[in-house]
Enzyme design. Structure first.
Site, short mmCIF file in Angstrom:
data_model
loop_
_atom_site.label_atom_id
_atom_site.label_comp_id
_atom_site.label_asym_id
_atom_site.label_seq_id
_atom_site.Cartn_x
_atom_site.Cartn_y
_atom_site.Cartn_z
N ARG A 47 -29.62 30.69 -16.86
CA ARG A 47 -29.11 29.42 -16.84
C ARG A 47 -28.16 29.24 -15.79
O ARG A 47 -27.63 30.07 -15.20
CB ARG A 47 -28.66 28.95 -18.20
CG ARG A 47 -27.71 30.04 -18.83
CD ARG A 47 -26.58 29.28 -19.54
NE ARG A 47 -25.50 28.76 -18.90
CZ ARG A 47 -24.78 29.12 -17.95
NH1 ARG A 47 -24.61 30.41 -17.42
NH2 ARG A 47 -24.01 28.49 -17.38
N GLY A 48 -27.50 28.05 -15.57
CA GLY A 48 -26.53 27.75 -14.46
C GLY A 48 -27.43 27.19 -13.18
O GLY A 48 -28.29 27.93 -12.88
N ALA A 49 -26.86 26.14 -12.81
CA ALA A 49 -27.71 25.47 -11.62
C ALA A 49 -28.25 26.60 -10.53
O ALA A 49 -29.56 26.67 -10.17
CB ALA A 49 -27.23 24.30 -11.14
N ARG A 90 -36.46 22.25 -16.29
CA ARG A 90 -35.10 21.55 -16.79
C ARG A 90 -34.94 20.76 -15.40
O ARG A 90 -35.02 20.96 -14.21
CB ARG A 90 -33.96 22.63 -16.69
CG ARG A 90 -34.04 23.67 -17.86
CD ARG A 90 -32.78 24.35 -18.18
NE ARG A 90 -31.78 23.50 -18.85
CZ ARG A 90 -30.61 24.06 -18.77
NH1 ARG A 90 -30.11 25.08 -18.56
NH2 ARG A 90 -29.56 23.16 -19.35
N GLN A 195 -21.34 27.77 -23.87
CA GLN A 195 -21.24 28.90 -22.71
C GLN A 195 -19.89 29.21 -22.19
O GLN A 195 -19.52 30.26 -21.36
CB GLN A 195 -21.83 28.02 -21.70
CG GLN A 195 -23.46 27.57 -21.69
CD GLN A 195 -23.79 26.46 -22.21
OE1 GLN A 195 -23.20 25.88 -23.20
NE2 GLN A 195 -24.69 25.77 -21.87
N ASP A 237 -24.41 20.69 -11.56
CA ASP A 237 -25.94 20.93 -11.54
C ASP A 237 -26.55 19.83 -10.56
O ASP A 237 -27.60 20.31 -10.17
CB ASP A 237 -26.28 20.47 -12.90
CG ASP A 237 -25.85 21.57 -13.82
OD1 ASP A 237 -24.82 21.76 -14.35
OD2 ASP A 237 -26.60 22.60 -14.10
N ASN A 247 -22.79 17.21 -14.37
CA ASN A 247 -22.35 18.86 -15.05
C ASN A 247 -22.23 18.61 -16.42
O ASN A 247 -22.58 17.67 -17.04
CB ASN A 247 -21.13 19.21 -14.35
CG ASN A 247 -20.73 20.56 -14.47
OD1 ASN A 247 -21.46 21.47 -14.32
ND2 ASN A 247 -19.58 21.11 -15.23
N LYS A 248 -22.18 19.85 -16.89
CA LYS A 248 -22.34 20.06 -18.48
C LYS A 248 -21.68 19.00 -19.05
O LYS A 248 -20.29 18.62 -18.94
CB LYS A 248 -21.69 21.56 -18.78
CG LYS A 248 -21.60 21.95 -20.39
CD LYS A 248 -22.90 21.87 -20.90
CE LYS A 248 -23.97 22.69 -20.14
NZ LYS A 248 -25.50 22.14 -20.60
O1 MRU Z 1 -26.91 24.20 -19.37
P1 MRU Z 1 -26.38 25.18 -18.48
O2 MRU Z 1 -25.73 26.06 -18.97
O3 MRU Z 1 -27.52 25.75 -17.35
O4 MRU Z 1 -25.51 24.28 -17.47
C1 MRU Z 1 -24.79 24.73 -16.61
C2 MRU Z 1 -23.60 23.95 -16.00
O5 MRU Z 1 -23.51 23.08 -16.37
C3 MRU Z 1 -22.69 24.58 -14.82
O6 MRU Z 1 -21.42 24.16 -14.97
C4 MRU Z 1 -23.28 24.45 -13.61
O7 MRU Z 1 -24.82 24.43 -13.73
C5 MRU Z 1 -23.02 25.07 -12.61
S1 MRU Z 1 -23.01 26.57 -12.43
C6 MRU Z 1 -22.48 27.20 -11.16
#
Ligand code: MRU
Length: 352
Positions: A47-49, A90, A195, A237, A247-248
């Protein structure tokens, strides 16, 4: 400290650290085809963009190994549904479709199926390496915004587990720690999937960076105490052309609170996260995840059976709350509609 190897291409397979098992267990998965990769992205094992983009690129390289085609046209026809299956996992992080577009272009430039398979592996490795390089440069730009002796607040996980490098927001935090500018990191647990508590806390503990975990709802209390927080730094994201940031979930809340308390609110992301084709945050699709993620906690029900629950995975922070957007190409500020396109005018930047 060496970055965690969240994902690796090893002898025609992908070795992936299963993030759903952290912090209790470090379990590595070996993936052989794009179906397994698509499932791993959907289930948030990876996970993470930026890391989702890298994972999708490796997924396409995996899928290509199983294509049987006698010519490049046939190969490309069979490659398309593989890219589509990965793209559908996603919706919010633009890095996913950005990486898949690059992979498709790499295959299209090949003369025959074998050359295309090799080009896809090479392009995935390049995307991975470029992300790690971007993190380093982004960290150097971002650290200049951190005053000496700062305590900072971050949200979700933006470290090696999210980027394949040293991280975006967390990369800046790491650089600030190395330069002795950081007194402490406050991290929000990041309900519902934790997370912050599970992943960021794990990364910071590995690096020996002083960290304090808070419940998401404690951020306002912390900001109210004068001088407790020098700035908030988060990842993204997707960033729209006007500077609105997806973002999250919970990021918007932090941005409004930061504004109320005159605390700078910084967003750190590589240019591959900027989507100039989305004019504003209204155009960014927001992923909704299963309600069970909210009604249960580590598999145990925490709400009465049958309760309705809403589970948006991301929110949109309007650009007026964003003090600066830190990228590997430099720092953009208002008016973002001008400063973000300028980042792409610099030589050598590829974007969707
Ligand atoms: O749902 P996730 O855990 O994939 O979401 C991650 C986030 O929102 C992060 O802040 C974002 O992807 C930036 S990661 C460098």
């Amino acid at each position: 400290m060496e970055d965690v190897k969240a994902i690796e291409w090893v002898n025609g397979r992908v070795r992936l650290l299963d993030q759903t098992r952290l912090p209790h267990e470090e379990v590595y998965l070996e993936l052989e085809d794009h179906h397994q990769m698509a499932a791993a992205i959907r289930e948030m094992r990876v996970r993470g963009a930026p890391l989702i983009g890298i994972a999708a690129a490796y997924g396409m390289a995996l899928g290509a190994q199983h294509i049987e085609a006698s010519n490049i046209e046939d190969f490309l026809t069979q490659l398309r549904p593989i890219a589509e299956a990965l793209a559908a996992t996603r919706p919010t992080a633009i890095n996913l479709s950005w990486a898949l577009k690059r992979m498709t272009l790499a295959a299209q430039a090949a003369a025959d199926p074998q050359a295309a398979r090799e080009a896809l592996v090479a392009e995935a490795l390049r995307i991975h390496q470029e992300n790690a390089d971007a993190d380093r440069r982004l960290g150097q730009h971002g650290v200049q915004l951190i005053p000496a002796g700062s305590a900072v607040l971050t949200h979700c996980n933006t470290g090696s587990l999210a980027t394949g490098g040293s991280g975006t927001a967390l990369g800046i935090i790491r650089a600030a720690w190395e330069q002795d500018k950081l007194s402490r990191v406050y991290l929000s647990e990041t309900r519902p999937l934790l997370q912050g508590a599970r992943l960021t806390a794990w990364e910071l503990a590995r690096d020996g960076i002083p960290a304090t975990l808070i419940a998401d709802g404690a951020a306002g209390f912390l900001m109210q105490r004068r001088d407790a927080i020098a700035c908030v730094i988060v990842g993204a994201d997707r960033i729209a052309a006007n500077g609105d940031v997806a973002n999250k979930i919970g990021t918007y809340t932090l941005a409004v609170l930061a504004s109320e308390h005159a605390i700078p609110f910084y967003v750190a992301a590589p240019t591959s996260t900027i989507d100039l084709s989305s004019a504003s945050g209204d155009q960014i699709p927001i992923e909704e995840r299963p309600s069970e993620e909210v009604t249960t906690f580590a598999g145990v029900a925490v709400a009465p059976a049958g309760i309705e629950a809403l589970n948006p995975a991301f929110d949109i922070t309007p650009h007026r709350y964003v003090s600066a957007i830190i990228t590997e190409r430099g720092v953009a500020r208002e008016p973002y509609a001008e400063s973000l396109p300028q980042l792409f005018q610099q030589e050598g930047v590829r974007h969707a």
